[in-house]
Design an enzyme around this catalytic site. Structure first.
Site, short mmCIF file in Angstrom:
data_model
loop_
_atom_site.label_atom_id
_atom_site.label_comp_id
_atom_site.label_asym_id
_atom_site.label_seq_id
_atom_site.Cartn_x
_atom_site.Cartn_y
_atom_site.Cartn_z
CB VAL A 1 -28.20 -13.36 -12.61
CG1 VAL A 1 -29.52 -13.77 -11.94
CG2 VAL A 1 -27.23 -14.53 -12.60
N GLY B 1 -33.04 -7.90 -22.84
CA GLY B 1 -33.18 -6.70 -23.67
C GLY B 1 -31.87 -5.97 -23.80
CE LYS C 1 -30.64 -15.99 -16.91
NZ LYS C 1 -31.92 -15.51 -17.46
N GLY D 1 -40.14 -12.31 -30.09
CA GLY D 1 -38.71 -12.24 -29.84
C GLY D 1 -38.30 -12.57 -28.42
#
Length: 433
Positions: A133, A303, A206, A188
């Site tokens: 999360v 990321g 989540k 992206g």
């Protein structure tokens, strides 16, 4: 305790590569924190020949999960392969071989978290999933450790970076949903198939995880009311600005009077609320506790390195538990019966936009309907429509029940002066209530 802890990695994609880089580049810090080194011994991959941006000995790579799961030297399994059933089977096998597990797999934890936690407990193993999360934002540890002494009343937040980026572009640049989505894909931030993000499923999974931790109850994915962002009109962004709101896809979980409600839906947020300032791909979770009051966790939602940082924080927690000999002993079983709040016990403010006939008495008819429903207005806008002999009426209610509001929408559709109910959204104030 051994002088070196060996990691088995399931997957070497974006996050897996980030984990390898962190272990390689932070070895000195790891030794300083733990008193010994950490190494990646075996890695499960699908293609041995694929070029990668991390350097590992070819002998460390394998396509056989047993080489990782049954290696007696490996202490911790890090699952970053994604998917559900295959990952579930690997994690269950890891527990059977007394290995601790760290995963970033939100889909798996949302669907099978209680089962996996039970398996971990039976085998006296740790199961940690901070990275599932909000990427690098430590919200799960904040709930399970930092706020453990408090009674959490409400958790709401922006837990999907893709949709937040799209809504930010629609709000600030006035571009269409389709244009903002393409921009997110080019950068992206969005997948080629963005369905899980834009339809709210990713955020819903989540919120299941957050609700379980926050309220110590078993919430299932089917308990979450989910609405995505694909049908939001640019007109609503314009009216939001007139009303001092902005639009966000908000995950909302509340515990009140022994009832739980969990939802994901586009929401009008007051520009004075801290979540209104969270833009682009960033995530933030706003937590209300009975004792602490309001706190907010903010950071990058995805990321390689941000998520890998969360993974490694869990790995370090596992190793510290190994040093203390307390693996598998920190989990507290759910103690709250997660009864879902019925619509007549779910309270909120709501925005509704109507196309009405531009004639004398139209607004009085609409006002009388809401008066009969015992729903009052906080804000009213009436704007001439480009459509012949029509006007747009925008209403923001005071707090009312979801049941009353949904019933009012049905009755509005049947009023002769109402041409159409164009849109409706939940409204959240400045966060200081």
């Amino acid at each position: 305790m051994k002088n070196n802890v060996s990691i088995g990695l399931l997957g070497l994609g974006v996050v897996g590569s980030g984990v390898v880089k962190l272990i390689e580049n932070r070895q000195e810090e790891l030794v300083n924190q733990l008193g010994f080194g950490v190494n990646v011994k075996r890695v499960l991959v699908r293609d041995l020949e694929k070029e990668r941006d991390v350097q590992l000995a070819q002998t460390a790579l394998t396509t056989d999960p047993n080489d990782v799961l049954h290696d007696p030297d490996i202490d911790v399994i890090v699952e970053v392969m994604g998917g559900i059933e295959e990952a579930r089977q690997h994690i269950l096998e890891a527990f059977a071989t007394k290995k601790h597990v760290v995963t970033a797999n939100k889909d798996l934890i949302a669907l099978h978290g209680p089962e996996l936690q039970d398996a971990a407990n039976r085998n006296q193993c740790d199961l940690f999933y901070e990275a599932s999360v909000a990427g690098g934002t430590p919200i799960l540890r904040g709930l399970s450790d930092g706020l453990i002494s408090d009674r959490i009343q409400q958790v709401m937040g922006i837990v999907n970076g893709t949709t937040n980026y799209i809504l930010t572009k629609m709000d600030e640049d006035g571009v269409t949903y389709e244009s903002a989505l393409k921009d997110a894909q080019d950068l992206g931030f969005a997948e080629a198939d963005p369905t899980a993000d834009v339809e709210g499923l990713d955020a819903a999974r989540k919120m299941v995880i957050l609700a379980r931790l926050a309220f110590s109850t078993n919430i299932e994915l089917e308990d979450v009311e989910v609405t995505g962002i694909t049908n939001i009109a640019l007109n609503d962004f314009e009216y939001a600005k007139k009303l001092d709101y902005t639009m966000k896809l908000i995950g909302f979980a509340k515990y009140h009077d022994q009832h739980v409600e969990v939802s994901v839906q586009p929401t009008f947020i007051s520009v004075n609320h801290p979540l209104a300032a969270v833009k682009n791909e960033y995530n933030a979770v706003f937590v209300d506790g009975e004792a602490v009051g309001s706190t907010m966790f903010y950071g990058p939602g995805a990321g390689s390195m941000a998520t890998a940082t969360a993974v490694m924080s869990d790995v370090i927690a596992v190793i510290k538990n190994m040093q203390l000999g307390v693996n598998g002993k920190g989990f507290v079983k759910p103690c709250v019966d997660g009864k879902l709040a019925p619509p007549d016990q779910r309270f909120g403010q709501y925005y509704i936009r109507l196309n009405v006939k531009d004639e004398v008495g139209a607004f009085a008819t609409i006002s009388e309907l809401f008066n009969q429903m015992d729903i009052s207005f906080e804000r009213i806008l009436q704007i001439p429509s480009s459509k012949y002999e029509q006007a747009e009426v925008i209403l923001v209610t005071h707090k009312t029940t979801l049941k009353k509001f949904e019933e009012s929408k049905v009755k509005l559709e049947n009023l002769s002066v109402v041409e159409s109910v164009e849109s409706s959204y939940r409204v959240e104030g400045d966060g200081n209530e």
